[in-house]
Design a protein around this motif. Structure first.
Motif, PDB file in Angstrom:
ATOM      1  N   HIS A 336       0.830  -1.203   0.000  1.00 31.68           N
ATOM      2  CA  HIS A 336       0.000   0.000   0.000  1.00 31.68           C
ATOM      3  C   HIS A 336       0.868   1.258   0.000  1.00 31.68           C
ATOM      4  N   THR A 337       1.905   1.259   0.830  1.00 32.85           N
ATOM      5  CA  THR A 337       2.773   2.437   0.907  1.00 32.85           C
ATOM      6  C   THR A 337       3.493   2.670  -0.411  1.00 32.85           C
ATOM      7  N   VAL A 338       3.975   1.601  -1.026  1.00 31.51           N
ATOM      8  CA  VAL A 338       4.664   1.724  -2.312  1.00 31.51           C
ATOM      9  C   VAL A 338       3.726   2.292  -3.368  1.00 31.51           C
ATOM     10  N   LEU A 339       2.500   1.790  -3.408  1.00 29.49           N
ATOM     11  CA  LEU A 339       1.533   2.278  -4.388  1.00 29.49           C
ATOM     12  C   LEU A 339       1.219   3.752  -4.148  1.00 29.49           C
ATOM     13  N   GLN A 340       1.010   4.128  -2.904  1.00 25.99           N
ATOM     14  CA  GLN A 340       0.709   5.525  -2.595  1.00 25.99           C
ATOM     15  C   GLN A 340       1.892   6.429  -2.926  1.00 25.99           C
ATOM     16  N   ALA A 341       3.089   5.901  -2.801  1.00 24.30           N
ATOM     17  CA  ALA A 341       4.272   6.692  -3.136  1.00 24.30           C
ATOM     18  C   ALA A 341       4.419   6.874  -4.637  1.00 24.30           C
ATOM     19  N   ARG A 342       4.123   5.848  -5.392  1.00 27.36           N
ATOM     20  CA  ARG A 342       4.316   5.893  -6.843  1.00 27.36           C
ATOM     21  C   ARG A 342       3.163   6.559  -7.581  1.00 27.36           C
ATOM     22  N   ASP A 343       1.948   6.405  -7.101  1.00 24.86           N
ATOM     23  CA  ASP A 343       0.727   6.797  -7.821  1.00 24.86           C
ATOM     24  C   ASP A 343       0.509   5.961  -9.073  1.00 24.86           C
ATOM     25  N   LEU A 344       1.318   4.951  -9.285  1.00 28.43           N
ATOM     26  CA  LEU A 344       1.257   4.092 -10.469  1.00 28.43           C
ATOM     27  C   LEU A 344       1.646   2.680 -10.050  1.00 28.43           C
ATOM     28  N   PRO A 345       1.358   1.658 -10.875  1.00 29.80           N
ATOM     29  CA  PRO A 345       1.774   0.298 -10.536  1.00 29.80           C
ATOM     30  C   PRO A 345       3.283   0.213 -10.340  1.00 29.80           C
ATOM     31  N   GLY A 346       3.697  -0.581  -9.363  1.00 28.99           N
ATOM     32  CA  GLY A 346       5.109  -0.670  -9.034  1.00 28.99           C
ATOM     33  C   GLY A 346       5.785  -1.917  -9.567  1.00 28.99           C
ATOM     34  N   MET A 347       6.941  -2.261  -8.945  1.00 29.70           N
ATOM     35  CA  MET A 347       7.807  -3.330  -9.427  1.00 29.70           C
ATOM     36  C   MET A 347       8.013  -4.409  -8.372  1.00 29.70           C
ATOM     37  N   GLY A 348       6.967  -4.723  -7.623  1.00 31.91           N
ATOM     38  CA  GLY A 348       7.041  -5.826  -6.681  1.00 31.91           C
ATOM     39  C   GLY A 348       8.074  -5.631  -5.599  1.00 31.91           C
ATOM     40  N   ASP A 349       8.827  -6.707  -5.289  1.00 30.98           N
ATOM     41  CA  ASP A 349       9.773  -6.622  -4.182  1.00 30.98           C
ATOM     42  C   ASP A 349      10.955  -5.725  -4.516  1.00 30.98           C
ATOM     43  N   MET A 350      11.162  -5.388  -5.802  1.00 30.01           N
ATOM     44  CA  MET A 350      12.190  -4.419  -6.163  1.00 30.01           C
ATOM     45  C   MET A 350      11.857  -3.047  -5.572  1.00 30.01           C
ATOM     46  N   ASP A 351      10.567  -2.760  -5.456  1.00 28.54           N
ATOM     47  CA  ASP A 351      10.122  -1.519  -4.822  1.00 28.54           C
ATOM     48  C   ASP A 351      10.043  -1.655  -3.306  1.00 28.54           C
ATOM     49  N   SER A 352       9.378  -2.716  -2.848  1.00 29.29           N
ATOM     50  CA  SER A 352       9.145  -2.836  -1.402  1.00 29.29           C
ATOM     51  C   SER A 352      10.455  -2.988  -0.639  1.00 29.29           C
ATOM     52  N   SER A 353      11.424  -3.702  -1.206  1.00 24.13           N
ATOM     53  CA  SER A 353      12.705  -3.840  -0.506  1.00 24.13           C
ATOM     54  C   SER A 353      13.443  -2.506  -0.452  1.00 24.13           C
ATOM     55  N   LEU A 354      13.369  -1.719  -1.533  1.00 24.74           N
ATOM     56  CA  LEU A 354      14.021  -0.410  -1.529  1.00 24.74           C
ATOM     57  C   LEU A 354      13.353   0.517  -0.518  1.00 24.74           C
ATOM     58  N   TYR A 355      12.024   0.482  -0.483  1.00 24.08           N
ATOM     59  CA  TYR A 355      11.287   1.297   0.496  1.00 24.08           C
ATOM     60  C   TYR A 355      11.670   0.909   1.924  1.00 24.08           C
ATOM     61  N   LEU A 356      11.700  -0.378   2.219  1.00 24.96           N
ATOM     62  CA  LEU A 356      12.020  -0.835   3.566  1.00 24.96           C
ATOM     63  C   LEU A 356      13.468  -0.519   3.933  1.00 24.96           C
ATOM     64  N   LEU A 357      14.371  -0.622   2.959  1.00 22.17           N
ATOM     65  CA  LEU A 357      15.759  -0.241   3.192  1.00 22.17           C
ATOM     66  C   LEU A 357      15.849   1.241   3.545  1.00 22.17           C
ATOM     67  N   PHE A 358      15.187   2.073   2.752  1.00 24.75           N
ATOM     68  CA  PHE A 358      15.226   3.512   3.008  1.00 24.75           C
ATOM     69  C   PHE A 358      14.600   3.863   4.357  1.00 24.75           C
ATOM     70  N   ALA A 359      13.525   3.165   4.702  1.00 25.22           N
ATOM     71  CA  ALA A 359      12.870   3.442   5.978  1.00 25.22           C
ATOM     72  C   ALA A 359      13.812   3.180   7.146  1.00 25.22           C
ATOM     73  N   GLU A 360      14.595   2.114   7.058  1.00 23.73           N
ATOM     74  CA  GLU A 360      15.538   1.808   8.126  1.00 23.73           C
ATOM     75  C   GLU A 360      16.694   2.807   8.154  1.00 23.73           C
ATOM     76  N   ILE A 361      17.173   3.196   6.961  1.00 19.96           N
ATOM     77  CA  ILE A 361      18.263   4.176   6.898  1.00 19.96           C
ATOM     78  C   ILE A 361      17.820   5.499   7.507  1.00 19.96           C
ATOM     79  N   ARG A 362      16.556   5.872   7.255  1.00 15.52           N
ATOM     80  CA  ARG A 362      16.055   7.170   7.714  1.00 15.52           C
ATOM     81  C   ARG A 362      16.063   7.289   9.239  1.00 15.52           C
TER      82      ARG A 362
END
Length: 607
Positions: A336-362
């Motif tokens: 849901h977060t990935v979709l809301q961030a993109r406003d468009l269809p995403g790229m599966g775990d290529m997106d969710s893993s990047l989002y989760l990585l960034f969330a931890e870095i932040r």
């Protein structure tokens, strides 16, 4: 970094529209978690959400100086030089922010200020004297900016959601928009939603009572390359040293993204040298049970972990691994977060893993340096070196990905997407700047590789920069991309392909320029793409989700799917699907369904 929004209407008093502008601005809250600002004056309304990076106290926006007001997103890396120039011309500054420098630069040079800027940026300036709005975007399109013309002006925002929040705009998608969102190319200026556009990189738009006027201020051009290979390698290193030093400017904690590949390792090593006594902070992504159980596949020969740790030890970085589990990658919350961030269809775990990585870095840093775009600049992808892929009259990356991503869509839709992609490819090829072929000095192969490099620098890189921007800004993390510095891009674009492969491998110029600061294991490592989990638990979760979608005739994506192909894929044993093809198809079908369900775009001839 920040998120910007705005509205110009020459037939309406926008001072009465604070509630609407506030709603638009708050769609950018994740991009700017530190502050919010609203400015309304007659026919113009500007909104800003701030992620404070430079001059935390003084850089509040919207910012006004004299007759001009700005909302700005990004970083201007040469703002100190511009400030000194402006001070010599009599300008005085009350903050230490780059925003004030950009605003005063506009007062001095007008729309021509963009040619003087080095950075990643998207901004809007309202000039009360002329009652005109200037929209501008950086040369490579690192920072996004969308707009929608209206009968009496324009709506704009850093992301489509800002425009969608205004009642004057309705989300509609037509045949072209559907093909655009499902194809493996990103057409400059196209925003998928009918009536909405993305400002083309290297362009400005001036909005006046007469309408919208687009101006291109930068594009890749063909120039004769006169340096030999050693001089070229030396100049690439000089540029990288300067770029990294500039992009380390920050008043908040900064780190690097480290994958153990040549690109991110080079930036981490150069950043560590530039920081002197301060150890660079680095982060890497990994998956539960991944490194020990890694199986080589068509895209990746080796796991990242051992190379990451070689680099961290070699440069002495303060390093952390972010290890992700299957339930995190496939969770409805992440999707849901990935979709809301993109406003468009995403790229599966290529997106969710990047989002989760960034969330931890932040949790520990606000700014990160990324090796994104080095493959496009230096020729790193495997298909650059595949004669069959290069010879096809299509985007070279389409072959490895088209089968993996569209196989579960209805055949007639797949045919329309293929036709659309061929059209976009031909348009791109017609743009490519070529050197005159004097005395037959430009071989057919060199000419073709110039085309291939251009396609990557103007189409593929846009897909990746867009993904990087959306996933990072969803957690309020500013990610900088040193390899997108326009000076480096211009220089390397015009080097012969034989220079880019002078050592018989990919990214020869980059390897030659940074080999002295890297461990030998990384210098010799073959290109590996961003990692995707191989754990079968993740595959099981997305299979179950798609089975539910396919079984429900009311699912929004139901008319667009090939249900026989879905049944065949789901019948394969767990772990029997190709990571590159079948699983990506599962993810793409799910992403399409989730997007249609969340955004409800009205179809205009898209069925």
């Amino acid at each position: 970094m920040c998120g910007i929004v705005g509205w110009v209407d020459y037939e309406r008093e926008l001072g009465r529209e604070r509630a609407t502008l506030t709603a638009m601005t708050r769609t950018m809250s994740l991009r700017g978690p530190d502050d919010e600002g609203i400015w309304l004056d007659g026919h113009a309304a500007l909104g800003h959400r701030r992620l404070a990076v430079i001059d935390v106290v003084g850089g509040v926006q919207p910012m006004s100086r004299g007759p001009a007001t700005i909302v700005y997103s990004g970083e201007t890396y040469n703002y100190r030089e511009l400030r000194r120039d402006l001070e010599a011309r009599g300008y005085r500054f009350s903050t230490a922010s780059d925003t004030e420098v950009v605003l005063n630069a506009y007062l001095e040079w007008g729309a021509g200020l963009v040619e003087r800027m080095n950075g990643m940026f998207a901004f809007a300036i309202w000039d009360q004297r002329s009652q005109e709005l200037l929209l501008a975007r950086d040369r490579m399109g690192i920072k996004p900016l969308y707009y929608a013309p209206t009968p009496a002006g324009v709506l704009f925002g850093s992301e489509p959601k800002a425009i969608l929040a205004n009642p004057a705009f309705t989300a509609r998608i037509d045949e072209e928009g559907l093909c655009e969102v499902l194809s493996f190319c990103k057409t400059p200026g196209h925003a998928v939603f009918r009536g909405m556009y993305e400002l083309i990189p290297g362009h400005t738009i001036t909005v006046s009572r007469q309408g919208l006027a687009d101006r291109r201020y930068w594009a890749l051009t063909a120039r004769e390359h006169t340096d030999d290979v050693p001089a070229t390698v030396a100049h690439v290193r000089e540029l990288l040293d300067d770029i990294v030093e500039r992009q380390l400017i920050s008043d908040v904690p900064l780190c690097t993204l480290l994958s153990g590949g040549l690109d991110s390792s080079a930036l981490t090593a150069l950043a560590d040298r530039a920081l002197g006594e301060t150890d660079v902070r680095s982060f890497a992504v990994d998956f539960v049970d991944e490194t020990g159980g890694f199986v080589p596949d068509a895209m990746r020969d080796t796991p990242d972990g051992p190379f990451v740790h070689d680099v961290a030890k070699h440069v002495g970085s303060n390093h952390s691994d972010v290890v992700l589990a299957n339930d995190q990658l496939a969770s409805p919350e992440a999707s849901h977060t990935v979709l809301q961030a993109r406003d468009l269809p995403g790229m599966g775990d290529m997106d969710s893993s990047l989002y989760l990585l960034f969330a931890e870095i932040r949790r520990q840093s606000t700014v990160a340096l990324s090796g994104e775009s080095a493959d496009e600049v230096f020729g790193g992808y495997r298909w650059f070196h595949d004669p069959e892929a290069i010879a096809k009259p299509d985007f070279p990356w389409a072959g490895p990905f088209r089968g993996g991503g569209l196989d579960l869509l209805d055949q007639s839709l797949r045919d329309r997407i293929s036709a659309y992609q061929r059209q976009r490819y031909q348009e791109a090829i017609e743009e490519v700047p070529h050197l005159p072929n004097g005395n037959g000095s430009v071989t057919p192969h060199e000419r073709r590789m110039r085309e291939v490099c251009y396609l990557h620098l103007t189409r593929m890189v846009q897909m990746l920069l867009d993904r990087k921007d959306r996933m990072s800004m969803a957690v309020g993390l500013e990610v900088r991309v040193p390899f997108c510095d326009h000076r480096l891009v211009e220089y390397v674009f015009n080097t012969p392909w034989s220079f880019k492969t002078f050592d018989g491998r990919e990214k020869s110029l980059l390897r030659g320029a940074v080999a002295d600061v890297l461990p030998q294991s990384v210098v010799e490592r073959r290109k590996a793409p961003y990692p995707a989990t191989q754990n079968p638990g993740y595959e099981r979760m997305i299979r179950e989700r798609l089975a539910d979608v396919a079984a429900d005739s009311s699912s929004p994506a139901h008319p667009y799917l090939d249900h026989a192909a879905i049944a065949d894929t789901l019948a394969k044993p767990l772990g029997g699907v190709s990571l590159q093809q079948d699983r990506m198809s599962l993810e793409r079908a799910l992403a399409l369904n989730d997007w249609l369900a969340a955004y409800h775009p009205t179809a205009n001839g898209a069925a």
